[in-house]
Design a protein around this motif. Structure first.
Motif, PDB file in Angstrom:
ATOM      1  N   VAL A   1       4.563  37.951  23.806  1.00 25.23           N
ATOM      2  CA  VAL A   1       4.543  39.350  23.435  1.00 25.23           C
ATOM      3  C   VAL A   1       3.489  40.045  24.292  1.00 25.23           C
ATOM      4  O   VAL A   1       2.307  39.804  24.145  1.00 25.23           O
ATOM      5  N   SER A   2       3.959  40.848  25.201  1.00 20.11           N
ATOM      6  CA  SER A   2       3.004  41.547  26.051  1.00 20.11           C
ATOM      7  C   SER A   2       2.828  42.955  25.497  1.00 20.11           C
ATOM      8  O   SER A   2       3.684  43.464  24.770  1.00 20.11           O
ATOM      9  N   ILE A   3       1.723  43.575  25.863  1.00 20.54           N
ATOM     10  CA  ILE A   3       1.506  44.955  25.401  1.00 20.54           C
ATOM     11  C   ILE A   3       2.578  45.875  25.993  1.00 20.54           C
ATOM     12  O   ILE A   3       3.079  46.761  25.320  1.00 20.54           O
ATOM     13  N   ASP A   4       2.973  45.583  27.228  1.00 22.64           N
ATOM     14  CA  ASP A   4       4.055  46.374  27.849  1.00 22.64           C
ATOM     15  C   ASP A   4       5.308  46.342  26.994  1.00 22.64           C
ATOM     16  O   ASP A   4       5.967  47.356  26.768  1.00 22.64           O
ATOM     17  N   ASN A   5       5.612  45.140  26.519  1.00 24.36           N
ATOM     18  CA  ASN A   5       6.816  44.968  25.725  1.00 24.36           C
ATOM     19  C   ASN A   5       6.700  45.726  24.398  1.00 24.36           C
ATOM     20  O   ASN A   5       7.659  46.366  23.944  1.00 24.36           O
ATOM     21  N   ILE A   6       5.519  45.688  23.809  1.00 24.97           N
ATOM     22  CA  ILE A   6       5.301  46.417  22.555  1.00 24.97           C
ATOM     23  C   ILE A   6       5.479  47.918  22.791  1.00 24.97           C
ATOM     24  O   ILE A   6       6.177  48.600  22.041  1.00 24.97           O
ATOM     25  N   GLN A   7       4.889  48.404  23.887  1.00 23.10           N
ATOM     26  CA  GLN A   7       5.003  49.834  24.185  1.00 23.10           C
ATOM     27  C   GLN A   7       6.456  50.245  24.416  1.00 23.10           C
ATOM     28  O   GLN A   7       6.917  51.274  23.931  1.00 23.10           O
ATOM     29  N   LYS A   8       7.168  49.374  25.112  1.00 20.91           N
ATOM     30  CA  LYS A   8       8.571  49.674  25.423  1.00 20.91           C
ATOM     31  C   LYS A   8       9.392  49.698  24.130  1.00 20.91           C
ATOM     32  O   LYS A   8      10.178  50.616  23.886  1.00 20.91           O
ATOM     33  N   THR A   9       9.182  48.663  23.296  1.00 19.71           N
ATOM     34  CA  THR A   9       9.960  48.553  22.063  1.00 19.71           C
ATOM     35  C   THR A   9       9.668  49.712  21.117  1.00 19.71           C
ATOM     36  O   THR A   9      10.585  50.298  20.534  1.00 19.71           O
ATOM     37  N   VAL A  10       8.381  50.061  21.008  1.00 21.28           N
ATOM     38  CA  VAL A  10       8.016  51.154  20.098  1.00 21.28           C
ATOM     39  C   VAL A  10       8.574  52.488  20.606  1.00 21.28           C
ATOM     40  O   VAL A  10       9.116  53.275  19.835  1.00 21.28           O
ATOM     41  N   SER A  11       8.471  52.707  21.916  1.00 20.07           N
ATOM     42  CA  SER A  11       8.975  54.006  22.387  1.00 20.07           C
ATOM     43  C   SER A  11      10.492  54.098  22.271  1.00 20.07           C
ATOM     44  O   SER A  11      11.025  55.161  21.958  1.00 20.07           O
ATOM     45  N   GLU A  12      11.174  52.970  22.439  1.00 24.97           N
ATOM     46  CA  GLU A  12      12.630  52.997  22.247  1.00 24.97           C
ATOM     47  C   GLU A  12      12.958  53.256  20.772  1.00 24.97           C
ATOM     48  O   GLU A  12      13.874  54.003  20.430  1.00 24.97           O
ATOM     49  N   TYR A  13      12.204  52.619  19.901  1.00 23.80           N
ATOM     50  CA  TYR A  13      12.441  52.742  18.463  1.00 23.80           C
ATOM     51  C   TYR A  13      12.301  54.196  18.009  1.00 23.80           C
ATOM     52  O   TYR A  13      13.090  54.711  17.239  1.00 23.80           O
ATOM     53  N   TYR A  14      11.266  54.869  18.535  1.00 23.77           N
ATOM     54  CA  TYR A  14      11.031  56.260  18.123  1.00 23.77           C
ATOM     55  C   TYR A  14      11.653  57.274  19.077  1.00 23.77           C
ATOM     56  O   TYR A  14      11.462  58.479  18.915  1.00 23.77           O
ATOM     57  N   LYS A  15      12.338  56.756  20.075  1.00 21.33           N
ATOM     58  CA  LYS A  15      12.972  57.616  21.075  1.00 21.33           C
ATOM     59  C   LYS A  15      11.968  58.588  21.714  1.00 21.33           C
ATOM     60  O   LYS A  15      12.180  59.791  21.775  1.00 21.33           O
TER      61      LYS A  15
END
Lengths: 442, 227
Positions: free
Chosen positions: A349-363
């Motif tokens: 779990v990279s921070i990049d991946n967290i940022q990507k997943t969260v921004s996709e989730y909240y559009k």
């Protein structure tokens, strides 16, 4: 195994490579009687292959060994007279760990409430399961447990079964996976035994079906299960189902089943928190007569977060290494034994991946997440992402702050505290957090 | 004079724990030897680290104890239907080789998931090999992925030079080819490292030695392989 069959294999080994012997010959089970040699293959694939490639050879060898014509037959099945898989068409069975009962329940007696490690994430599920086991069929029917993999759903299900069985030894209980339900139904249709199949499942006191999501798109099975479900519920018989998601989220399942699955109270099991992970590790080590030092348990629990199965695998590795080398389990020893697993966890779990997943989730855009914007539509997801980074990675607060566009470590700390507070007061935030955690932990 | 024509005779590979060079992998050999203590062992390592050998040796050893065993080489089977896994839960020990070949194949993943549950329920044993760890495999079905992570996962250490020389000499001996230490070391230092390639070259050298009725020396080797 029959010794004549062993001798036959020795002859076969002379002109068949060992690999093929292990693939096609060794899986066969043999039974030798006055009628000749019966061989049993595990499935049609092996059966056909053996018939096409080896049957003649086998016959010749057996005839040679016995110095007479021996009938060699081969079929799908098992040489054991008592089949080991409980099912509607096979009701006198036991397996090694199976609870001894008048009725073949297929329950695993090692799964009990006593050895289920309780924590915040599963307390509700455990309480509901205990309630069901004391009053089966009365409230919470069906009991629907859902959550990610390796969190203890199956354990709780068996625990209810074992507890009911202890109180009523004659209770008709059946545990099976949804796949088994489907394959038994298919085979009962083929063998014209569908009525027996229906009668069997509709006459149970407690039906436990694991991983119900595998019913998806199996329309005929869903139809049959729908009727079984209705009959059991009408007669106040208890049903327990497990699934990887909430009933409405199961793709490929008929709506009428989805709504029925929600009749009882669907209960989520979430990934265990650190304290629970530590307790699980200590508990499992104790089962192996090992007293796992606290610092080791905390180290493993803080590094392996996704599910209990991974914790179990890591513990097995540490125990095997310690057994083999005779060295005590210290922190350094553990770090060494698990070094590849841990470096993998760090990378997973990279921070990049967290940022990507969260921004996709909240559009929203990642750039906004990293910006200094303070509107709530941006700030909340940012705080969530920071809290997730603290939970899922081993980065320090300043490192996380740095990766979020150069924020201060106090900003990250504030975000983490804010999210803990919001998860208590705002159900929506709590849902979002859990959904993201589930996505990122896979 | 006509050259000597070698007969197309290949020795049968015999895989057991005795002829496995265990340097660095002693725990793995020990765990497979006492498989009754573990329900599930997951072996992973680069190619040519001996995964197939160990799986075959496990089958061999379990069979000697009168157990039913099945070795499933996915390299031969993964293009076929996953139905081959049906009913396998009645077998005492199942060894599945090269599981990375079925990752991301939905039917196989579901069939293996079901087989895994059945084997566990039946109290039987499972050994799986892969080129990657359970977490890196790319299995899509999370239910299967987590199960694969629950076993004793052990990483195979590649052979060091000394052990590779020894393995090469053992192999040559089986072919009936005399391979001295210096020539074997030369091969390990100058030729591709993986055992599969070394086997092919060794067989080529064996044929050349027979055809030309020569002993295997470094100059002969250089000449034959045009190094």
């Amino acid at each position: 195994m029959s010794s004549i069959w062993e001798s036959c294999i020795k002859h076969l080994e002379q002109d068949i490579p060992p690999q093929q012997i292990n693939t096609w010959i060794r899986p066969l089970q043999a039974q030798y009687s006055n009628d000749g040699l019966s061989l049993f293959a595990p499935n049609k694939f092996v059966l056909d292959w053996v018939i096409d490639n080896y049957k003649e050879k086998i016959s010749n060898i057996i005839n040679g060994l016995e110095k007479k014509d021996v009938r060699v037959s081969i079929a799908i099945g098992s040489s054991k007279t008592t089949h080991t898989r409980p099912s509607f068409n096979n009701q006198k069975t036991t397996t090694n760990k199976q609870t001894s009962a008048a009725f073949p329940s297929n329950l695993n007696s090692s799964f009990t409430f006593d050895n289920f490690v309780e924590g915040k994430s599963n307390a509700l599920a455990k309480a509901a399961a205990i309630q069901v086991s004391t009053n089966p069929g009365e409230a919470n029917n069906p009991l629907y447990l859902y959550g990610g993999v390796g969190l203890g759903k199956t354990h709780l299900m068996h625990a209810v079964g074992n507890s009911i069985l202890a109180n009523s030894p004659n209770a008709k209980i059946c545990f099976l996976s949804s796949e088994r339900f489907v394959s038994e139904m298919v085979s009962s249709l083929q063998k014209n035994k569908i009525n027996q199949f229906k009668n069997f499942y509709r006459s149970l006191d407690l039906l436990l079906i694991d991983d119900i999501q595998f019913f998806a798109k199996k329309e005929r099975s869903q139809e049959e299960f729908f009727h079984t479900f209705n009959t059991l519920i009408e007669n106040n018989k208890q049903i327990i189902l497990t699934c990887d998601c909430y009933p409405k989220e199961i793709n490929g399942l008929e709506d009428r089943l989805k709504s029925r699955f929600g009749w009882g109270l669907p209960i989520a099991i979430d990934p265990p928190d650190l304290e629970t992970r530590v307790a699980i590790l200590k508990n499992k080590a104790e089962l192996n007569n090992v007293d796992l030092p606290d610092e080791v348990a905390f180290f493993m629990g803080s590094r392996i977060k996704s599910n209990v199965r991974e914790l179990e695998g890591a513990l097995r590795r540490v125990l095997a290494n310690s057994n083999f080398t005779g060295k005590p389990i210290t922190l350094d020893f553990t770090k060494d034994a698990l070094r590849d697993l841990i470096s993998l966890q760090d990378k997973r779990v990279s921070i990049d991946n967290i940022q990507k997943t969260v921004s996709e989730y909240y559009k929203i855009r990642i750039a906004d997440l990293l910006s200094a914007k303070r509107t709530r539509a941006i700030a909340r997801p940012r705080q969530l992402a920071m809290a997730l980074a603290k939970e899922l990675t081993n980065y320090s607060l300043p490192e996380i702050g740095h990766q979020f566009g150069g924020k201060d470590h106090t900003t990250v700390l504030h975000a983490q505290r804010k999210i803990i507070e919001l998860r208590e007061s705002d159900q929506k935030i709590d849902e979002d957090y859990k959904n993201l955690l589930r996505t990122l932990s896979h | 004079m006509h050259p000597q024509i070698p007969l197309p005779f290949k020795p049968q590979d015999e895989y057991n724990f005795n002829n496995f060079i265990a340097t660095g992998n002693e725990l793995i050999v020990q765990s497979l030897n006492t498989i009754e203590n573990e329900f599930f062992i997951f072996l992973w390592g680069a190619s040519s680290t001996g995964k197939t050998h160990l799986l075959q040796a496990t089958c061999q050893q379990q069979a000697l104890q009168g157990k039913t065993v099945c070795y499933l080489p996915l390299i031969d089977l993964h293009t076929l239907s996953s139905d081959i896994l049906d009913g396998m839960d009645g077998i005492d020990t199942i060894c599945i080789d090269d599981i990375q070949l079925i990752s991301n194949k939905r039917d196989w993943e579901v069939s293996l998931f079901n087989l895994f549950n059945q084997i566990k329920q039946q109290g039987k044993h499972l050994v799986i090999s892969s080129t990657q760890s359970p977490q890196q495999l790319g299995i899509q079905l999370n239910d299967l992925k987590s199960r694969l992570s629950s076993g004793l996962a052990l990483n195979l250490t590649p052979l060091d030079d000394e052990s590779t020389v020894q393995v090469l000499q053992n192999r040559a001996l089986k072919l009936g080819l005399e391979l001295n230490q210096d020539t074997a070391s030369y091969m390990v230092n100058r030729l591709p490292r993986d055992l599969a390639s070394l086997w092919v070259l060794l067989e080529k050298l064996d044929k050349a030695c027979m055809t030309e009725q020569r002993k295997l020396t470094i100059p002969f080797l250089k000449n034959t392989l045009q190094l």
